[in-house]
Enzyme design. Structure first.
Site, mmCIF file in Angstrom:
data_model
loop_
_atom_site.group_PDB
_atom_site.id
_atom_site.type_symbol
_atom_site.label_atom_id
_atom_site.label_comp_id
_atom_site.label_asym_id
_atom_site.label_seq_id
_atom_site.Cartn_x
_atom_site.Cartn_y
_atom_site.Cartn_z
ATOM 1 N N GLY A 1 -54.088 15.079 12.882
ATOM 2 C CA GLY A 1 -54.547 16.010 11.856
ATOM 3 C C GLY A 1 -54.428 17.474 12.279
ATOM 4 O O GLY A 1 -55.323 18.281 12.022
ATOM 5 N N ASN B 1 -40.443 12.711 9.403
ATOM 6 C CA ASN B 1 -41.761 12.622 10.021
ATOM 7 C C ASN B 1 -42.166 11.146 10.152
ATOM 8 O O ASN B 1 -41.351 10.250 9.920
ATOM 9 C CB ASN B 1 -42.770 13.411 9.170
ATOM 10 N N THR B 2 -43.415 10.904 10.503
ATOM 11 C CA THR B 2 -43.925 9.532 10.634
ATOM 12 C C THR B 2 -44.107 8.908 9.249
ATOM 13 O O THR B 2 -44.157 9.605 8.237
ATOM 14 C CB THR B 2 -45.287 9.548 11.354
ATOM 15 N N ALA C 1 -41.460 17.616 17.394
ATOM 16 C CA ALA C 1 -42.762 18.277 17.264
ATOM 17 C C ALA C 1 -43.886 17.281 17.531
ATOM 18 O O ALA C 1 -43.747 16.085 17.289
ATOM 19 C CB ALA C 1 -42.916 18.857 15.865
ATOM 20 N N ASP D 1 -45.437 18.790 22.437
ATOM 21 C CA ASP D 1 -45.964 20.043 22.982
ATOM 22 C C ASP D 1 -46.482 20.881 21.812
ATOM 23 O O ASP D 1 -45.886 21.881 21.432
ATOM 24 C CB ASP D 1 -44.864 20.772 23.769
ATOM 25 N N LYS D 2 -47.605 20.461 21.269
ATOM 26 C CA LYS D 2 -48.144 21.114 20.070
ATOM 27 C C LYS D 2 -48.522 22.561 20.322
ATOM 28 O O LYS D 2 -48.435 23.401 19.437
ATOM 29 C CB LYS D 2 -49.405 20.377 19.580
ATOM 30 N N ASN E 1 -51.426 13.381 7.789
ATOM 31 C CA ASN E 1 -52.816 13.459 8.223
ATOM 32 C C ASN E 1 -53.565 14.700 7.749
ATOM 33 O O ASN E 1 -54.671 14.969 8.192
ATOM 34 C CB ASN E 1 -52.870 13.362 9.754
ATOM 35 N N THR E 2 -52.941 15.479 6.890
ATOM 36 C CA THR E 2 -53.623 16.615 6.277
ATOM 37 C C THR E 2 -53.632 16.370 4.771
ATOM 38 O O THR E 2 -52.561 16.274 4.167
ATOM 39 C CB THR E 2 -52.900 17.943 6.621
ATOM 40 N N LYS F 1 -39.136 19.979 7.195
ATOM 41 C CA LYS F 1 -39.278 18.613 7.736
ATOM 42 C C LYS F 1 -39.898 17.719 6.677
ATOM 43 O O LYS F 1 -40.957 18.028 6.138
ATOM 44 C CB LYS F 1 -40.143 18.629 8.991
ATOM 45 N N ASN G 1 -50.563 7.783 14.827
ATOM 46 C CA ASN G 1 -51.424 8.933 15.128
ATOM 47 C C ASN G 1 -51.980 9.523 13.844
ATOM 48 O O ASN G 1 -51.347 9.496 12.796
ATOM 49 C CB ASN G 1 -50.662 9.982 15.955
HETATM 50 C C1 LIG Z 1 -48.703 11.678 18.537
HETATM 51 C C2 LIG Z 1 -47.738 12.328 17.572
HETATM 52 C C3 LIG Z 1 -48.020 13.597 17.077
HETATM 53 C C4 LIG Z 1 -47.134 14.216 16.183
HETATM 54 N N1 LIG Z 1 -47.413 15.476 15.720
HETATM 55 C C5 LIG Z 1 -46.514 16.104 14.900
HETATM 56 C C6 LIG Z 1 -46.735 17.438 14.467
HETATM 57 O O1 LIG Z 1 -47.704 18.091 14.835
HETATM 58 N N2 LIG Z 1 -45.827 17.983 13.610
HETATM 59 C C7 LIG Z 1 -44.708 17.315 13.181
HETATM 60 O O2 LIG Z 1 -43.894 17.867 12.428
HETATM 61 N N3 LIG Z 1 -44.461 16.056 13.611
HETATM 62 C C8 LIG Z 1 -45.335 15.441 14.449
HETATM 63 N N4 LIG Z 1 -45.079 14.159 14.883
HETATM 64 C C9 LIG Z 1 -43.889 13.447 14.361
HETATM 65 C C10 LIG Z 1 -42.696 13.507 15.311
HETATM 66 O O3 LIG Z 1 -42.252 14.823 15.460
HETATM 67 C C11 LIG Z 1 -41.542 12.627 14.778
HETATM 68 O O4 LIG Z 1 -41.105 13.158 13.537
HETATM 69 C C12 LIG Z 1 -41.944 11.181 14.585
HETATM 70 O O5 LIG Z 1 -42.832 10.748 15.598
HETATM 71 C C13 LIG Z 1 -40.743 10.240 14.567
HETATM 72 O O6 LIG Z 1 -40.052 10.262 15.810
HETATM 73 P P1 LIG Z 1 -40.280 9.139 16.960
HETATM 74 O O7 LIG Z 1 -40.212 7.801 16.286
HETATM 75 O O8 LIG Z 1 -39.158 9.367 17.939
HETATM 76 O O9 LIG Z 1 -41.607 9.415 17.541
HETATM 77 C C14 LIG Z 1 -45.956 13.528 15.777
HETATM 78 C C15 LIG Z 1 -45.698 12.254 16.285
HETATM 79 C C16 LIG Z 1 -46.558 11.649 17.166
HETATM 80 C C17 LIG Z 1 -46.229 10.273 17.708
#
Ligand SMILES: Cc1cc2nc3c(=O)[nH]c(=O)nc-3n(C[C@H](O)[C@H](O)[C@H](O)COP(=O)(O)O)c2cc1C
Length: 352
Positions: free
Chosen positions: A112, A241-242, A60, A63-64, A178-179, A212, A109
């Site tokens: 938000g 997540n992050t 996620a 492609d938001k 971020n929320t 998640k 990131n």
């Molecule tokens: C720029 C960015 C935007 C993200 N936006 C979302 C989001 O809208 N919803 C969500 O559940 N995770 C979001 N994530 C988290 C990713 O889905 C993923 O859980 C996280 O980046 C860890 O994977 P990676 O290390 O392979 O990036 C975002 C990550 C990045 C880098």
């Protein structure tokens, strides 16, 4: 011609949000690479009554708004997760809000939940579902809440009801950093109340419901989540997540920016959280492993630690789309070398 090979050095020079936007636009216009060969059959997965040609999905946040679903499947991903989508359109945080940390192979990131909102994304999904697409890949819809919403459960319930007819799975995302207040929804009482409302809003024949979670939870938090997930028979957990942690050793000048850190430095945290959730749920709930996966070895390790499916995002920013084929090839080779006949055979192998 590998357009991306030409564009990659240029994309690295422009600001990351613009680069992200241009990449999604290019994909939406059909300018992305197309995988021509069928996936190695050893990578095929069956989960929730759905078939996945391979276990590697796009996470996620890429492609938001649901603009590039067909292109992401054509690129070789085994499944595509769009979102997070919020009920009403909202702009997200002020810019700049995305930072590359190239020395660390990481991103921070704080978007938000910039979202076109339920109606716009639903219209795209309806068009997508009405068309024929090859290859087909299961599609997940990741749900968020509006920043100003006072009733988080109502936001997620509305999303679940609206997107159920279009999604192969739904994700309740309570783990974005971020929320304000969002991650507090991961607490035991909050979470079970929230998930019961979402369940109650779903139609009779609803797609699987996943949650998640963050990588920054304590063992006690994770135990609570595992027991809620088992009690409510949740269909899956996405881990993770992050992170809001800033692991020692980050080199990039952007390391102190606030927001969620993804990519290589997240990998050990996400892997540990995944293994812990696998143990706590006794392998009874499918897990999606995500966070810092950048190679076939990472993918294989995550599967052995308990992931039935895996996702990535950040590594794609640095390596480009050829990474997808590379990871799948390496994963297939590692499965064979260790005598596994399928991905499912290797899930959780490390715990046996
Ligand atoms: C720029 C960015 C935007 C993200 N936006 C979302 C989001 O809208 N919803 C969500 O559940 N995770 C979001 N994530 C988290 C990713 O889905 C993923 O859980 C996280 O980046 C860890 O994977 P990676 O290390 O392979 O990036 C975002 C990550 C990045 C880098």
């Amino acid at each position: 011609m590998d357009l991306y090979r030409l564009a990659q050095p240029l994309l690295g020079l422009i600001d990351p949000e613009t680069a992200h936007h241009l990449t999604v636009r290019a994909l939406a216009l059909g300018l992305g690479p197309h995988q021509t060969m069928a996936d190695d059959p050893i990578l095929a997965c069956h989960l929730w009554g759905r078939s996945f040609a391979n276990p590697l999905g796009i996470a996620a946040g890429f492609d938001k708004q649901g603009e590039a679903m067909a292109a992401l499947a054509a690129l070789g991903f085994g499944f595509v997760e769009i979102g997070s989508v919020t009920p009403r359109p909202q702009p997200g945080n002020p810019k700049p809000r995305v930072f590359r940390l190239p020395e660390d192979a990481a991103v921070i990131n704080r978007y938000g939940f910039n979202s076109d909102g339920h109606d716009a994304v639903k219209a795209r999904l309806a068009r997508y579902r009405a068309g024929a697409h090859h290859p087909t890949a299961p599609l997940g819809v990741n749900l968020g809440k509006n920043k100003e919403s006072g009733d988080a459960a109502a936001d997620y319930a509305a999303g679940a009801a609206l997107f159920a007819p279009y999604a192969d799975y739904l994700v309740v995302n309570v783990s974005s950093p971020n929320t304000p207040g969002l991650r507090a929804l991961q607490g035991r009482a909050e979470l079970s109340g929230l998930l019961e409302r979402v369940r109650g809003a779903l139609p009779e024949s609803a797609p699987p419901l996943l949650l998640k979670i963050a990588p920054d939870l304590t063992e006690e938090d994770r135990r609570d989540i595992a027991s809620v997930a088992l009690d409510l028979r949740l269909d899956g957990l996405i881990v993770s997540n992050t992170t809001i942690e800033r692991p020692a050793g980050l080199k990039s000048r952007h390391r102190a920016e606030s927001g969620g850190l993804s990519g290589r430095p997240l990998a050990p945290l996400a892997l540990a959280a995944l293994g812990s959730m696998y143990r706590l749920t006794e392998g009874r709930i499918p897990l999606v492993g995500v966070g810092g996966i950048a190679s076939g070895a990472d993918a294989y390790q995550r599967i052995r630690a308990g992931a039935s499916l895996i996702q990535l995002y950040t590594a794609l920013v640095f390596e480009g789309p050829s990474l997808v084929g590379r990871i799948k090839g390496e994963l297939a080779a590692r499965l064979r070398a260790d005598g596994f006949r399928s991905v499912a055979d290797a899930v959780g192998a490390e715990h046996r």
